[in-house]
Design a protein around this motif. Structure first.
Motif: not given
Ligand code: ZN
Length: 370
Positions: A72, A100, A102, A124-125, A127, A211
């Motif tokens: 992350v 992820y 962020i 990949v996200q 957020l 998460l």
């Protein structure tokens, strides 16, 4: 004064328009422009700091939280090149994909490397808080445009003229080499900024999200402090707080929005967490809460003084004058030296006083440009 103002005025304007800076620790010249440095904060938690891109931009911190199920990232620094350098470091540290990213807030110096992570990890996200996504999409691009289209090119021309004048005056080779190196770094920065493919969050949250990944618990939280969509992270097991620009080390930074009363509430809230480490938006990690507490004390004191000035009938200009006269005392009590005073005034005090005064009259809106 020329139409464009003096070099330093022009530089300040370019920097302000780009809303970057912050990492004011580095004064003077630095040969390693845009260099990424890795430091271990805790087991599997790494901080990547980026040195200034030249004298026109500072990269925000980026953090990797490594788990058995993937990595992350918290922020991606300011340019695709520094994002790429950070990704190379992450690959050395982890054999898992980044799952992820962020994004802490809309200021460009924290998400200019997003596209690199998207290209490397198509699933990949990204957020962030819903309001931050909105600001990234609808404010950041417009905010940056004048800097990219006019202010930075003008500043580069000014630098070229200065270099030509220095060459004509038979300035020392060492001095000329410095100027050439700086010009090359600033040119490369503009090129990098123009190569950004804006990559926005594709996942949002409202107040908080958690998460659970590879045995870690990663709490993603919302604040309204330096921007309306501030997104920060707390790792309860590791007791690590990752703040984005809610905290900037060593000089607080308030340009590009800022909500003084809620910022103070946020700092009070952050101070309630159990803490082994705090990773700010710029600068090194802290391993106690003393820097957080100094910020809180400073912010409260300035707000109290703005309130008193306003209650005494002072106008905004009079209030600014009264408080700027006390800048040296605020800065000294905060632990800054004389050389930090111009940055402290320009990037924190002047803006904070202005915003605090307006906030006492009516609630501040979400759009920093309006
Ligand atoms: Zn920043």
């Amino acid at each position: 004064m020329t139409r464009l103002g003096t070099g330093s005025q022009l530089q300040f304007r370019a920097m302000q328009v780009l809303v970057c800076l912050c990492a004011l620790a580095t004064h003077g010249w630095c040969a390693d422009y845009g260099k990424v440095t890795t430091s271990k904060v805790a087991e599997g938690v790494y901080l990547f700091t980026t040195s200034p891109y030249g004298d026109v931009g500072f990269g925000g911190n980026s953090v990797a939280i490594i788990t058995d199920e993937g990595v992350v990232m918290f922020d991606t620094s300011g340019t695709p090149a520094s994002g790429q350098a950070i990704l190379s470091e992450v690959r050395k540290l982890a054999d898992k994909p980044v799952v992820y990213v962020i994004n802490s807030h809309w200021h460009w110096d924290h998400w200019g490397g997003n596209q690199v992570f998207k290209a490397a990890f198509p699933n990949v996200q990204f957020l962030s808080h819903a309001k931050n996504r909105d600001l990234m999409m609808n404010v950041a691009v417009a905010w940056n445009a004048p800097g990219l289209e006019k202010d930075l090119p003008d500043y580069l021309n000014y630098e070229k003229q200065q270099l030509a004048m220095a060459e004509a005056k038979h300035t020392s080779e060492a001095e000329l080499a410095k100027k050439r190196e700086l010009l090359a770094a600033d040119e490369s920065f503009l090129q990098q900024k123009r190569s950004v493919t804006y990559t926005f969050p594709n996942a949002t949250f409202s107040e908080s999200a958690t998460l659970y990944l590879g045995g870690r618990e990663i709490r993603v939280l919302h604040a309204r402090a330096i921007t309306p969509g501030d997104t920060y992270v707390y790792l309860p097991k590791e007791k690590i707080l990752i703040t984005g620009d809610i905290l900037v080390n060593p000089i607080p930074f308030a340009v590009g929005g800022s909500y003084p009363q809620e910022w103070i509430e946020t700092l009070r809230k952050l101070n309630q967490f159990e803490i082994d480490a705090i990773i700010p938006g710029h600068g090194e990690a802290e391993h106690d809460r003393s820097y957080l507490e100094r910020n809180l004390t400073l912010f409260q004191r300035v707000l109290t003084d703005v309130k008193a000035a306003k209650a005494n009938g002072l106008s905004l200009d009079q209030t600014k004058k009264e408080l700027m006269d006390k800048a040296g005392a605020y800065a000294a009590d905060f632990g800054l030296s004389e050389k930090d005073l111009p940055d402290f005034k320009n990037y924190f005090l002047l803006v904070f006083v202005n915003r605090a005064y307006h906030e006492l009259e009516k609630p501040l809106g979400d759009n920093p440009i309006s």
